[in-house]
Scaffold this motif. Sequence first.
Motif, short mmCIF file in Angstrom:
data_model
loop_
_atom_site.label_atom_id
_atom_site.label_comp_id
_atom_site.label_asym_id
_atom_site.label_seq_id
_atom_site.Cartn_x
_atom_site.Cartn_y
_atom_site.Cartn_z
N THR A 65 66.79 -80.01 49.67
CA THR A 65 66.98 -79.71 51.09
C THR A 65 67.25 -81.01 51.83
N VAL A 66 68.39 -81.05 52.51
CA VAL A 66 68.76 -82.22 53.31
C VAL A 66 69.14 -81.73 54.70
N ARG A 67 68.46 -82.24 55.70
CA ARG A 67 68.80 -81.86 57.08
C ARG A 67 68.39 -82.98 58.02
N GLN A 68 68.79 -82.84 59.26
CA GLN A 68 68.44 -83.85 60.25
C GLN A 68 67.53 -83.26 61.32
N PHE A 69 66.58 -84.05 61.75
CA PHE A 69 65.75 -83.69 62.88
C PHE A 69 66.56 -83.83 64.17
N PRO A 70 66.10 -83.23 65.25
CA PRO A 70 66.85 -83.33 66.52
C PRO A 70 67.13 -84.76 66.96
N ASP A 71 66.26 -85.71 66.58
CA ASP A 71 66.48 -87.10 66.98
C ASP A 71 67.41 -87.86 66.05
N GLY A 72 67.96 -87.16 65.02
CA GLY A 72 68.91 -87.78 64.11
C GLY A 72 68.31 -88.32 62.84
N GLU A 73 66.97 -88.35 62.73
CA GLU A 73 66.35 -88.81 61.49
C GLU A 73 66.55 -87.78 60.38
N SER A 74 66.52 -88.25 59.13
CA SER A 74 66.82 -87.38 57.98
C SER A 74 65.55 -86.83 57.35
N TYR A 75 65.65 -85.58 56.92
CA TYR A 75 64.60 -84.91 56.15
C TYR A 75 65.16 -84.59 54.77
N VAL A 76 64.44 -84.98 53.72
CA VAL A 76 64.87 -84.73 52.34
C VAL A 76 63.69 -84.19 51.55
N ARG A 77 63.94 -83.12 50.80
CA ARG A 77 62.91 -82.59 49.90
C ARG A 77 63.57 -82.14 48.60
N LEU A 78 63.09 -82.66 47.48
CA LEU A 78 63.54 -82.20 46.17
C LEU A 78 62.71 -80.98 45.80
N ASN A 79 63.39 -79.85 45.65
CA ASN A 79 62.70 -78.59 45.36
C ASN A 79 62.64 -78.29 43.86
N SER A 80 63.22 -79.15 43.04
CA SER A 80 63.23 -78.98 41.58
C SER A 80 62.53 -80.16 40.93
N PRO A 81 61.72 -79.93 39.89
CA PRO A 81 61.07 -81.06 39.20
C PRO A 81 62.09 -81.90 38.45
N VAL A 82 61.83 -83.22 38.39
CA VAL A 82 62.75 -84.13 37.72
C VAL A 82 62.03 -85.04 36.71
N GLN A 83 60.76 -84.77 36.45
CA GLN A 83 59.99 -85.60 35.55
C GLN A 83 60.69 -85.78 34.20
N GLY A 84 60.98 -87.04 33.84
CA GLY A 84 61.59 -87.35 32.56
C GLY A 84 63.06 -86.99 32.44
N GLN A 85 63.70 -86.55 33.52
CA GLN A 85 65.10 -86.12 33.44
C GLN A 85 66.03 -87.18 34.03
N ASP A 86 67.27 -87.17 33.55
CA ASP A 86 68.32 -87.99 34.13
C ASP A 86 68.92 -87.23 35.30
N VAL A 87 68.81 -87.79 36.47
CA VAL A 87 69.23 -87.12 37.70
C VAL A 87 70.64 -87.56 38.06
N ILE A 88 71.49 -86.59 38.38
CA ILE A 88 72.83 -86.86 38.91
C ILE A 88 72.89 -86.26 40.31
N ILE A 89 73.28 -87.08 41.27
CA ILE A 89 73.41 -86.60 42.64
C ILE A 89 74.87 -86.75 43.07
N VAL A 90 75.45 -85.69 43.61
CA VAL A 90 76.83 -85.70 44.09
C VAL A 90 76.79 -85.79 45.62
N CYS A 91 77.28 -86.90 46.14
CA CYS A 91 77.26 -87.11 47.58
C CYS A 91 78.39 -88.03 47.98
N GLY A 92 79.39 -87.51 48.64
CA GLY A 92 80.47 -88.36 49.14
C GLY A 92 79.98 -89.22 50.28
N LEU A 93 80.49 -90.45 50.36
CA LEU A 93 80.00 -91.39 51.37
C LEU A 93 81.03 -91.65 52.46
N ASP A 94 81.74 -90.58 52.87
CA ASP A 94 82.40 -90.62 54.16
C ASP A 94 81.30 -90.48 55.21
#
Length: 304
Positions: A29-58
């Motif tokens: 879950t990725v969203r912004q608070f009304p003041d523009g700050e970011s909220y991030v929560r990983l809802n899936s366990p990642v213990q011992g796993q290789d994580v790949i995140i897809v995020c364009g940086l425009d």
Amino acid sequence: MAIVFSFPGFEAIANSIAGEKNMQRGDVTVRQFPDGESYVRLNSPVQGQDVIIVCGLDNPDRKIMALMFFAHTARKMGAGSIGLVAPYLGYMRQDKEFQDGEAVTADIFAAFLSQMVDWLVTIDPHLHRHEKLNEIYSIPSMAIHANDLIAEWIRANINHPLLIGPDKESEQWVSEVAKKATAPFIILTKTRRGDRDVEVSIPDLANWRNHTPVLIDDIISTAGTMITTAAHLKDAGMKPPVCIGVHGIFAGDAYEKLLASDVEKIITCNSIRHKSNGIALENIIVTAVIKISGPDPKNLFGND
């Protein structure tokens, strides 16, 4: 075992990576608070796993803090490694101090991102004074190219194309696309006086009147070069051009202005989600991820 997450807008690419390698799709879950700050929560366990995140940086200033929070939290939750697929990689333009006191943001951003993730895959980064990403990134990094896909689209959709590159810096790239599309090309002379002030000189077009101009660039930001070139082409009696960009940033109302400048069509790759997307990058991204996420990407890509 690997798990693939995506920031909003990049679900299709993440699904392709996960499907090809039979990986689990992670939920974040990725969203912004009304003041523009970011909220991030990983809802899936990642213990011992290789994580790949897809995020364009425009729009990187809006995304980089959330990406940092994601990476930090994934490591805290026990991730074995974190790889970033950034179809568009921001902060590549300012690669030199032109005036005293300027921040060389390409180097600074590369150092910051290199501390955050373990490897990087991106598409046609705006390399100018650097030949390879690993000149500024200290992690295994892979820049893949959309040349073949753009050439394939041109061959399938345009009769008698004439490819037009925006400036001398683009000549090698445009010539490669032209060769693969079996099409002629010309290169413009461009003088940039400011972020939105561009002067373009076009060579004699008398021999190309029966061709369809194809304006091609790696990034369409303000679209100033393409708009100016389209006007010159019209004055020269050429057909309305087709505009192709790898990365369609379209700052402000640039897309609407370009559409209104007597162009036939605007096509971009889907590195940045936009209504102009017509060239899919998933296949080449999947191939790159398979290579770089192997057992020893450091040796594979020659980084120290």
